[in-house]
Motif scaffolding. Structure first.
Motif, short mmCIF file in Angstrom:
data_model
loop_
_atom_site.label_atom_id
_atom_site.label_comp_id
_atom_site.label_asym_id
_atom_site.label_seq_id
_atom_site.Cartn_x
_atom_site.Cartn_y
_atom_site.Cartn_z
N ILE A 74 -35.05 30.23 -0.46
CA ILE A 74 -33.90 30.63 -1.27
C ILE A 74 -34.32 31.10 -2.66
CG2 ILE A 74 -31.74 29.84 -2.30
CD1 ILE A 74 -31.41 28.01 0.14
N PRO A 75 -35.27 30.44 -3.34
CA PRO A 75 -35.68 30.96 -4.66
C PRO A 75 -36.19 32.39 -4.60
CG PRO A 75 -36.46 28.72 -4.38
CD PRO A 75 -35.92 29.15 -3.04
N GLU A 76 -36.91 32.73 -3.53
CA GLU A 76 -37.40 34.10 -3.38
C GLU A 76 -36.25 35.08 -3.22
OE1 GLU A 76 -40.16 36.75 -0.31
OE2 GLU A 76 -40.23 34.56 -0.26
N ALA A 77 -35.22 34.70 -2.44
CA ALA A 77 -34.06 35.56 -2.27
C ALA A 77 -33.31 35.72 -3.59
CB ALA A 77 -33.13 34.99 -1.20
N VAL A 78 -33.21 34.65 -4.36
CA VAL A 78 -32.55 34.72 -5.67
C VAL A 78 -33.28 35.70 -6.57
CG1 VAL A 78 -32.10 33.41 -7.79
CG2 VAL A 78 -31.50 32.43 -5.57
N THR A 79 -34.61 35.62 -6.58
CA THR A 79 -35.40 36.53 -7.41
C THR A 79 -35.29 37.97 -6.92
OG1 THR A 79 -36.97 34.77 -7.94
CG2 THR A 79 -37.72 37.03 -8.26
N THR A 80 -35.42 38.17 -5.61
CA THR A 80 -35.37 39.51 -5.05
C THR A 80 -34.06 40.21 -5.37
OG1 THR A 80 -36.85 38.90 -3.24
CG2 THR A 80 -35.45 40.85 -2.91
N HIS A 81 -32.95 39.48 -5.25
CA HIS A 81 -31.64 40.08 -5.46
C HIS A 81 -31.08 39.82 -6.85
CE1 HIS A 81 -31.33 41.27 -1.26
NE2 HIS A 81 -31.79 40.09 -0.94
N ALA A 117 -29.99 37.28 -8.32
CA ALA A 117 -28.74 36.54 -8.29
C ALA A 117 -28.68 35.56 -9.46
CB ALA A 117 -28.61 35.78 -6.97
N ASP A 118 -27.48 35.39 -9.98
CA ASP A 118 -27.26 34.46 -11.08
C ASP A 118 -26.74 33.11 -10.61
OD1 ASP A 118 -26.09 37.21 -13.05
OD2 ASP A 118 -28.04 36.22 -13.17
#
Length: 241
Positions: free
Chosen positions: A14-21, A23-24
């Motif tokens: 999930i941290p990788e997805a947050v960084t990729t997109h 997300a706040d």
């Protein structure tokens, strides 16, 4: 805003997805497994996390994982308000599932605060629900939407093949999406960017689509392709392809 519900995506962190997109915030909309959430490193994300329980949830992992429970709880994120509703309509008498009768939901919804974004595991009645008892929608939520006019309603639980995307002036989104939540000059808008993969679930696939949250009171409106910009200004939202 990264939203997760009902299924475990093909990507694992999930941290990788947050960084990729970029997300706040991360929002969980129920029926997620605590073991997977731990393995996917939800506790290691650098952004706030919010969520509601689904009917199959254990009723404890939000607190355990440090996720703010939105059930009947209104919170604000940089000027945009969120509120949630857990569980689904009761379809069996016994068990540990998080279930409520329509009458019980009516009592809860009567006290549900108004908000810009509603996160509900079970959809409103007649909006992406099904006829089988386990997947009917919440009747009282339709009146709540009529009265409070949220900008966005996020739900899980059901698997419509041709999902309803709007009701009255509210945008409807179900399942897992990978959006960008833009903040610009103190003005809040949302652009949900297309995902680069499909998420398999129950024989169906869920793919993020471009949508936007409109804040007319703050001088914003929709662009034709779902982006967002200020009247008389160039588009400022980011697009992730």
């Amino acid at each position: 805003m990264l939203v997760l519900a009902d299924t475990e995506p093909e990507w694992g962190a999930i941290p990788e997805a947050v960084t990729t997109h970029q997300a706040d915030i991360v929002v969980t909309a129920g029926d997620l497994n605590e073991t997977w959430l731990r393995r996917a490193q939800l506790t290691e994300v650098s952004v706030p996390t919010y969520g509601v329980y689904g009917n199959h949830c254990n009723g404890s992992y939000l607190d355990t994982l440090g996720v703010t429970n939105l059930h009947l709880n209104r919170v604000e994120v940089d000027g945009t308000s969120f509120v949630g509703l857990e569980g689904c309509v009761r379809y069996k008498r016994r068990g540990r599932d998080i279930l409520y009768t329509q009458a019980e939901y009516a009592e809860m919804v009567a006290d549900l605060p108004a908000a810009d974004v509603l996160v509900t595991h079970c959809p409103p009645a007649g909006i992406n629900d099904h006829t089988d008892p386990a997947h009917v929608g919440i009747t009282a939520l339709c009146d709540w939407i009529d009265t409070n006019r949220p900008l966005l309603v996020i739900h899980g639980h059901t698997y419509p093949e041709s999902p309803i995307r709007s009701y009255r002036s509210s945008r409807i989104e179900y399942g897992c999406v990978n959006p960008i939540w833009d903040h610009d000059d103190g003005l809040t808008g949302t652009h949900l960017a297309p995902a680069n993969h499909a998420l398999g679930l129950g024989g169906h696939c869920r793919v993020a689509r471009a949508i936007g949250i409109c804040r007319p009171d703050r001088g914003y409106r929709f662009r034709a392709l779902g982006g967002l910009h200020r009247r008389g200004a160039q588009p400022r939202c980011r697009e992730v392809l």
